[in-house]
Scaffold this motif. Structure first.
Motif, PDB file in Angstrom:
ATOM      1  N   LEU A 202      19.054  54.081 -23.593  1.00  0.00           N
ATOM      2  CA  LEU A 202      18.913  52.732 -24.138  1.00  0.00           C
ATOM      3  C   LEU A 202      19.037  52.738 -25.661  1.00  0.00           C
ATOM      4  CD1 LEU A 202      15.960  51.459 -21.913  1.00  0.00           C
ATOM      5  CD2 LEU A 202      18.331  50.654 -21.846  1.00  0.00           C
ATOM      6  N   ILE A 203      18.384  53.684 -26.324  1.00  0.00           N
ATOM      7  CA  ILE A 203      18.482  53.763 -27.787  1.00  0.00           C
ATOM      8  C   ILE A 203      19.917  54.069 -28.202  1.00  0.00           C
ATOM      9  CG2 ILE A 203      17.791  55.140 -29.807  1.00  0.00           C
ATOM     10  CD1 ILE A 203      15.004  55.351 -28.530  1.00  0.00           C
ATOM     11  N   ASP A 204      20.573  54.915 -27.453  1.00  0.00           N
ATOM     12  CA  ASP A 204      21.968  55.248 -27.748  1.00  0.00           C
ATOM     13  C   ASP A 204      22.880  54.043 -27.567  1.00  0.00           C
ATOM     14  OD1 ASP A 204      23.768  57.217 -28.647  1.00  0.00           O
ATOM     15  OD2 ASP A 204      24.499  57.531 -26.605  1.00  0.00           O
ATOM     16  N   HIS A 205      22.390  53.015 -26.843  1.00  0.00           N
ATOM     17  CA  HIS A 205      23.167  51.789 -26.642  1.00  0.00           C
ATOM     18  C   HIS A 205      22.502  50.599 -27.347  1.00  0.00           C
ATOM     19  CE1 HIS A 205      25.021  54.340 -23.609  1.00  0.00           C
ATOM     20  NE2 HIS A 205      25.986  53.464 -23.486  1.00  0.00           N
ATOM     21  N   ASP A 206      21.744  50.898 -28.416  1.00  0.00           N
ATOM     22  CA  ASP A 206      21.160  49.887 -29.304  1.00  0.00           C
ATOM     23  C   ASP A 206      20.219  48.922 -28.584  1.00  0.00           C
ATOM     24  OD1 ASP A 206      22.550  50.839 -31.613  1.00  0.00           O
ATOM     25  OD2 ASP A 206      24.356  49.871 -30.843  1.00  0.00           O
ATOM     26  N   ARG A 207      19.480  49.427 -27.626  1.00  0.00           N
ATOM     27  CA  ARG A 207      18.476  48.623 -26.912  1.00  0.00           C
ATOM     28  C   ARG A 207      17.101  49.238 -27.194  1.00  0.00           C
ATOM     29  NH1 ARG A 207      21.344  48.295 -21.039  1.00  0.00           N
ATOM     30  NH2 ARG A 207      19.317  47.406 -20.448  1.00  0.00           N
ATOM     31  N   ASN A 208      16.776  49.270 -28.506  1.00  0.00           N
ATOM     32  CA  ASN A 208      15.608  50.011 -28.961  1.00  0.00           C
ATOM     33  C   ASN A 208      14.281  49.449 -28.461  1.00  0.00           C
ATOM     34  OD1 ASN A 208      17.849  50.863 -30.530  1.00  0.00           O
ATOM     35  ND2 ASN A 208      16.447  51.689 -32.061  1.00  0.00           N
ATOM     36  N   GLN A 209      14.149  48.132 -28.419  1.00  0.00           N
ATOM     37  CA  GLN A 209      12.882  47.556 -27.995  1.00  0.00           C
ATOM     38  C   GLN A 209      12.592  47.857 -26.527  1.00  0.00           C
ATOM     39  OE1 GLN A 209      11.463  47.055 -31.218  1.00  0.00           O
ATOM     40  NE2 GLN A 209      10.264  45.879 -29.718  1.00  0.00           N
ATOM     41  N   GLU A 210      13.617  47.800 -25.716  1.00  0.00           N
ATOM     42  CA  GLU A 210      13.447  48.164 -24.306  1.00  0.00           C
ATOM     43  C   GLU A 210      13.014  49.624 -24.188  1.00  0.00           C
ATOM     44  OE1 GLU A 210      16.590  46.861 -21.479  1.00  0.00           O
ATOM     45  OE2 GLU A 210      17.496  45.951 -23.256  1.00  0.00           O
ATOM     46  N   ALA A 211      13.652  50.467 -24.988  1.00  0.00           N
ATOM     47  CA  ALA A 211      13.333  51.894 -24.940  1.00  0.00           C
ATOM     48  C   ALA A 211      11.891  52.151 -25.364  1.00  0.00           C
ATOM     49  CB  ALA A 211      14.285  52.673 -25.834  1.00  0.00           C
ATOM     50  N   ALA A 216       6.312  53.507 -23.903  1.00  0.00           N
ATOM     51  CA  ALA A 216       4.899  53.126 -23.877  1.00  0.00           C
ATOM     52  C   ALA A 216       4.375  53.096 -22.443  1.00  0.00           C
ATOM     53  CB  ALA A 216       4.713  51.761 -24.535  1.00  0.00           C
ATOM     54  N   ASP A 217       5.154  52.544 -21.527  1.00  0.00           N
ATOM     55  CA  ASP A 217       4.739  52.498 -20.119  1.00  0.00           C
ATOM     56  C   ASP A 217       4.700  53.890 -19.506  1.00  0.00           C
ATOM     57  OD1 ASP A 217       4.429  49.743 -20.085  1.00  0.00           O
ATOM     58  OD2 ASP A 217       6.505  49.372 -19.491  1.00  0.00           O
ATOM     59  N   LEU A 218       5.616  54.757 -19.949  1.00  0.00           N
ATOM     60  CA  LEU A 218       5.691  56.106 -19.389  1.00  0.00           C
ATOM     61  C   LEU A 218       4.557  56.992 -19.868  1.00  0.00           C
ATOM     62  CD1 LEU A 218       9.522  56.839 -19.732  1.00  0.00           C
ATOM     63  CD2 LEU A 218       8.266  56.652 -17.581  1.00  0.00           C
ATOM     64  N   HIS A 219       4.313  56.973 -21.178  1.00  0.00           N
ATOM     65  CA  HIS A 219       3.441  57.989 -21.773  1.00  0.00           C
ATOM     66  C   HIS A 219       2.262  57.436 -22.563  1.00  0.00           C
ATOM     67  CE1 HIS A 219       7.574  60.160 -21.917  1.00  0.00           C
ATOM     68  NE2 HIS A 219       7.005  60.315 -20.741  1.00  0.00           N
ATOM     69  N   GLY A 222       1.210  51.724 -21.723  1.00  0.00           N
ATOM     70  CA  GLY A 222       1.693  50.421 -22.161  1.00  0.00           C
ATOM     71  C   GLY A 222       1.498  50.162 -23.642  1.00  0.00           C
ATOM     72  N   ASP A 223       0.845  51.069 -24.366  1.00  0.00           N
ATOM     73  CA  ASP A 223       0.555  50.896 -25.790  1.00  0.00           C
ATOM     74  C   ASP A 223       1.693  51.460 -26.636  1.00  0.00           C
ATOM     75  OD1 ASP A 223      -0.473  50.681 -28.311  1.00  0.00           O
ATOM     76  OD2 ASP A 223      -2.066  52.189 -28.040  1.00  0.00           O
ATOM     77  N   THR A 224       2.439  50.584 -27.287  1.00  0.00           N
ATOM     78  CA  THR A 224       3.578  51.028 -28.095  1.00  0.00           C
ATOM     79  C   THR A 224       3.144  51.758 -29.365  1.00  0.00           C
ATOM     80  OG1 THR A 224       3.669  48.855 -29.177  1.00  0.00           O
ATOM     81  CG2 THR A 224       5.096  49.194 -27.254  1.00  0.00           C
ATOM     82  N   TYR A 233       9.549  58.229 -29.891  1.00  0.00           N
ATOM     83  CA  TYR A 233      10.466  57.172 -30.326  1.00  0.00           C
ATOM     84  C   TYR A 233      11.126  57.538 -31.660  1.00  0.00           C
ATOM     85  CZ  TYR A 233      12.180  52.532 -31.632  1.00  0.00           C
ATOM     86  OH  TYR A 233      12.977  51.472 -32.002  1.00  0.00           O
ATOM     87  N   ALA A 234      10.308  58.042 -32.593  1.00  0.00           N
ATOM     88  CA  ALA A 234      10.844  58.435 -33.893  1.00  0.00           C
ATOM     89  C   ALA A 234      11.835  59.583 -33.758  1.00  0.00           C
ATOM     90  CB  ALA A 234       9.698  58.826 -34.831  1.00  0.00           C
TER      91      ALA A 234
END
Length: 518
Positions: A202-211, A216-219, A222-224, A233-234
């Motif tokens: 997703l980040i590689d396809h410029d969908r950063n917020q989704e990523a 957050a949901d994975l690890h 849910g807390d970003t 993320y960084a």
């Protein structure tokens, strides 16, 4: 609009990381769909009693399709995404199963196996990528290793289905199992709808917020703002930003110094996993035990099933401890043990066997030496146990974690294609080999294992416990032929270090490996 996945499912790392393993189970189903019918009279009579070369061609049709399926992932994984590619592989498998179940001759059977192979090739390449990109580094090896475990479960379940159906009279004895094997693929394709896409894709396809939300949901529950979520993320954003400066994504990237080294490691490990001789023990265990002097369909089926149960059971310790033991020790010890057991099998066969005839075909067989027969069966079991707890899981884990994002899909698919290329060659060659050079076949594969041990000891660095981005630093150390000099702490960073590096990314684009500088 919803997220497109179930957040509760995504919050369980073992569920989200392991469900896609059903794709690996399809390979296991295929192995047993053939090994379970080799002593089925209904199958043999319907398809014209194929000789060793013809039977080898039928078996090899699946890895032939898998070779091309693995290469297709180079486009599909980047174009459709990891999740949709897994879903697609399931539906292709259903089509292949239908063709096999309805086969009226060897040609149609081969066509169905090629289509099924296409599915397995896609799944075997994309599932480790998906798993490695969606799981935390502390459990990544464990989760990707479950790909191998799912293969062993597929082998076991399908074999028992074949075992039970072998008592049915007529064509239903092999058609029912071939039809039932489409059920797991349907479950895979429908179930994957509930799972998230790879945040790296997703980040590689410029969908950063989704990523970020998926991370957050994975690890992070849910807390970003969770520290691990921010760290990942960084790191991913920084790595994608850097990789975009390195030129367009193309096959030529695989030939660059540094990258080419890793492609060689990934492809050679998959090659060694096939040359280990596991193909003999999975596809053609009926022939192995037949040559050892084990006669009778029921006795042979029971002995075979014990081997498949051991394969499942001994993969569990590898899944649990792969991140603690490390990749290198497992591979070095595993190849040594496998070579040892195969040389014992070959030696016992050569000492106590002689040319005979089984089912009107020449076979090197042991007769009148029950102790030797039992010893060969035990050595075969120990060989499978050695593979299950070492090479089996690591051969899928290692190639999935050593490549940078810009070439990961292409490089993993090329590595997996190497697996299927050698799988194809061996699946075809082993039956004629056993019928011509007999016990010497085991010495050949034993030698391959010792050669693999030497190659791994000198050239394969340890990658356990690092994020996919931190693995980059491992290969910056050089040590192309002295891999043991790279410590297990190389590459590990905290959030502060990652943020600092990312801030200086525009000024510092000198993150090439030593061999790239040369």
């Amino acid at each position: 609009m919803g997220k497109g996945y179930n957040a509760a499912i995504a919050s369980n790392p073992y569920v989200v990381g392991s469900f896609a393993c059903i794709g690996g189970g399809l390979f296991g189903l295929d192995i047993s769909s053939m090994s379970g019918v080799l002593n089925n009279d209904a199958y043999m009579n319907f398809f014209g009693n194929p000789n060793p070369n013809q039977q080898g061609a039928i078996v090899a049709a699946m890895p032939a399709g898998s070779f091309f399926g693995a290469l297709l992932v180079t486009k599909l994984a980047d174009l459709l995404g990891r999740k949709r590619t897994v879903i697609l592989s399931g539906w292709i498998w259903v089509l292949g199963s239908i063709l096999q179940c309805a086969a009226v001759d060897r040609g149609m059977l081969v066509a169905g196996r090629v289509v099924s192979g296409l599915s397995v090739g896609i799944a075997s390449a994309i599932v480790p990528i998906y798993q490695s990109e969606i799981t935390a580094p502390s459990i990544r090896g464990r989760i990707v290793a479950m790909q191998q475990w799912s293969i062993t479960w597929g082998i076991l379940i399908q074999y028992f289905v074949e075992f039970g159906c072998s008592y049915i009279n007529g064509d239903a004895s092999f058609r029912i199992p071939w039809g039932l094997q489409m059920i797991p693929a349907i479950v895979l394709s429908l179930g994957m709808i509930l799972f998230p896409e790879s945040p790296r894709w997703l980040i590689d396809h410029d969908r950063n917020q989704e990523a970020l939300q998926i991370l957050a949901d994975l690890h992070g529950g849910g807390d970003t703002n969770d520290e691990l979520v921010q760290l990942e993320y960084a790191e991913i954003c920084g790595q994608v930003q850097f990789e975009r400066t390195q030129g367009a994504k193309s096959y030529m990237d695989l030939l660059k110094p540094g990258i080419f080294r890793r492609v060689g490691l990934g492809a050679s490990l998959q090659m060694w996993s096939q040359l280990s001789g596991m193909n003999i023990m999975m596809y053609y265990i009926v022939y192995v035990f037949q040559g050892a002097g084990l006669t009778g369909r029921r006795g042979n089926l029971i002995a075979d099933s014990v081997q498949y149960v051991l394969n499942v059971a001994l993969t569990v310790p590898a899944i649990i401890y792969i991140d603690k033991w490390g990749r290198r020790p497992m591979l070095v010890i595993g190849t040594l043990l496998m070579g040892f057991w195969l040389f014992l099998v070959g030696g016992l066969q050569g000492r106590f066997g002689a040319w005979g005839e089984v089912n009107n075909a020449p076979v090197w067989v042991i007769t009148g030496h029950e102790a030797a027969t039992r010893a060969i069966i035990v050595c075969s079991y120990l060989f499978v146990c050695s593979f299950a707890v070492t090479m089996g899981p690591v051969s899928w884990t290692y190639p999935a974690e050593i490549f940078p994002m810009r070439v990961r899909a292409k490089a993993v698919s090329v590595s997996t294609a190497a697996n299927w290329l050698f799988n194809f060659a061996l699946a075809w060659a082993v039956p004629p080999g056993l019928s011509n050079i007999a016990y010497k076949t085991y010495f050949i594969f034993g030698t391959f294992n010792f050669a693999a041990c030497i190659h791994i000891f000198f050239c394969f660095p340890e990658t356990a416990g690092r994020t996919l981005e931190e693995v980059e630093e491992i290969f910056q150390q050089g040590h192309i032929f002295t891999a043991w000099n790279i410590g297990r702490d190389v590459g590990k960073k905290n959030l502060e270090q990652v943020v600092k590096e990312n801030k200086g990314m525009d000024a510092v684009h000198h993150v090439e490996s030593i061999e790239e500088k040369a």
